[in-house]
Design an enzyme around this catalytic site. Structure first.
Site, PDB file in Angstrom:
ATOM      1  N   SER A   1     -14.637  -1.398  -1.839  1.00 29.94           N
ATOM      2  CA  SER A   1     -15.442  -2.475  -2.424  1.00 29.94           C
ATOM      3  C   SER A   1     -16.865  -2.474  -1.867  1.00 29.94           C
ATOM      4  CB  SER A   1     -14.817  -3.836  -2.148  1.00 29.94           C
ATOM      5  OG  SER A   1     -13.453  -3.837  -2.474  1.00 29.94           O
TER       6      SER A   1
HETATM    7  N1  SAH Z   1      -9.622  -2.902   0.254  1.00 27.82           N
HETATM    8  C1  SAH Z   1      -9.958  -1.534  -0.055  1.00 27.82           C
HETATM    9  C2  SAH Z   1     -10.434  -1.353  -1.478  1.00 27.82           C
HETATM   10  C3  SAH Z   1      -9.317  -1.322  -2.341  1.00 27.82           C
HETATM   11  S1  SAH Z   1      -9.436  -0.813  -4.014  1.00 27.82           S
HETATM   12  C4  SAH Z   1     -10.991  -0.970   0.890  1.00 27.82           C
HETATM   13  O1  SAH Z   1     -11.521  -1.713   1.729  1.00 27.82           O
HETATM   14  O2  SAH Z   1     -11.250   0.235   0.804  1.00 27.82           O
HETATM   15  C5  SAH Z   1      -7.863  -1.468  -4.486  1.00 27.82           C
HETATM   16  C6  SAH Z   1      -6.671  -0.782  -3.891  1.00 27.82           C
HETATM   17  O3  SAH Z   1      -5.517  -1.477  -4.359  1.00 27.82           O
HETATM   18  C7  SAH Z   1      -6.501   0.657  -4.326  1.00 27.82           C
HETATM   19  O4  SAH Z   1      -6.400   1.488  -3.215  1.00 27.82           O
HETATM   20  C8  SAH Z   1      -5.198   0.646  -5.122  1.00 27.82           C
HETATM   21  O5  SAH Z   1      -4.450   1.826  -5.000  1.00 27.82           O
HETATM   22  C9  SAH Z   1      -4.479  -0.536  -4.519  1.00 27.82           C
HETATM   23  N2  SAH Z   1      -3.442  -1.143  -5.355  1.00 27.82           N
HETATM   24  C10 SAH Z   1      -3.401  -1.246  -6.708  1.00 27.82           C
HETATM   25  N3  SAH Z   1      -2.269  -1.859  -7.088  1.00 27.82           N
HETATM   26  C11 SAH Z   1      -1.569  -2.140  -5.959  1.00 27.82           C
HETATM   27  C12 SAH Z   1      -0.307  -2.763  -5.715  1.00 27.82           C
HETATM   28  N4  SAH Z   1       0.481  -3.210  -6.688  1.00 27.82           N
HETATM   29  N5  SAH Z   1       0.077  -2.884  -4.433  1.00 27.82           N
HETATM   30  C13 SAH Z   1      -0.676  -2.425  -3.401  1.00 27.82           C
HETATM   31  N6  SAH Z   1      -1.863  -1.825  -3.587  1.00 27.82           N
HETATM   32  C14 SAH Z   1      -2.318  -1.686  -4.845  1.00 27.82           C
END
Ligand code: SAH
Length: 243
Positions: free
Chosen positions: A92
């Site tokens: 993000s």
């Molecule tokens: N917080 C992260 C950014 C995340 S982007 C950072 O600081 O880098 C969103 C993330 O959510 C992705 O890695 C994606 O794979 C994950 N995601 C999507 N659906 C999900 C689910 N049902 N459970 C856990 N993670 C999930």
């Protein structure tokens, strides 16, 4: 005369210990340019965005974001935008990480759940102020990478688990704060159940192809107060049973 020299030397040593040593400790992961780029990022968070909490600004100035992005993205690590981290996912934007952390209102006693570990960066920012952070990532390779990034940068108070974050982490519940970093079509009921009385959840709600909104959920006993804050754009919270 000898006494004066001794006094000057001990004052110098004291100042060195006071200012220079902590500086090295905070910046032990820096390579040329990264500390300066991070300072510029923090200045932007202050000036352009409504990030006023000094503690959050200090944390944003400390976490080595360049070590959470793929190597070829390091030169962009402190830019004011999301960056690709592989597998179609993104880390993000720094302002969003700071804003969500500020909304979570955590302190040194807080137990925090993050959904969507991605690179592990948001978890590291949360871990700087919380007692413990639990983070769930659905993509196995990213879960492994987040764990590795957090270990390398020394965040021992974060636990990463691979799985569907829709169900939270029931064994560790309740949580004082829950930060969801992928957009859900609705607020997952298991996450509401796992929120501590008086706790706060920050979650982007909406479908991937429509406007999503950042929602703040505050729990008071069995009551949940929700507040829609602003339009946002996040990757979707995917569910394993979906094609
Ligand atoms: N917080 C992260 C950014 C995340 S982007 C950072 O600081 O880098 C969103 C993330 O959510 C992705 O890695 C994606 O794979 C994950 N995601 C999507 N659906 C999900 C689910 N049902 N459970 C856990 N993670 C999930």
């Amino acid at each position: 005369m000898g006494e004066r020299v001794a006094t000057i030397l001990s004052v110098t040593a004291f100042l060195f210990l006071l200012f220079v040593v902590p500086c090295f400790a905070a910046e032990k992961h820096d390579t040329p340019g990264t500390a300066e780029a991070r300072r510029r990022m923090v200045a932007l968070l202050k000036e352009k965005y409504d990030i006023h909490d000094e503690k959050i600004l200090e944390v944003m100035g400390r976490v080595p974001r360049h070590l959470f992005v793929p190597e070829h993205q390091r030169k962009n690590a402190y830019e004011d935008r999301p960056l690709p981290i592989g597998y179609g996912q993104t880390i993000s934007q720094p302002a969003m990480v700071a804003y969500m952390t500020q909304l979570a209102r955590i302190d040194g006693t807080s137990k925090v759940l993050e959904i969507g570990s991605g690179s592990g960066y948001q978890a590291a920012v949360l871990a700087e102020t919380a007692e413990a952070v639990f983070t769930v990532e659905i993509i196995p390779e990213l879960a492994r990478r987040a764990e590795e990034n957090l270990r390398r940068t020394g965040y021992g108070n974060v636990k990463v688990r691979q799985g569907d974050g829709y169900y939270g982490w029931p064994e560790e519940a309740p949580f004082d704060a829950i930060v969801v970093t992928a957009a859900a079509p609705h607020i997952p009921p298991p996450l509401m159940d796992q929120l501590e009385d008086g706790g706060r959840m920050i979650i982007p709600v909406g479908s991937p192809y429509r406007t999503q909104h950042l929602v703040l959920v505050e729990r008071e006993g069995s009551e949940f107060r929700t507040q829609t804050l602003m339009p946002v754009r996040f990757v979707p919270l995917v569910r394993p049973e979906e094609p």
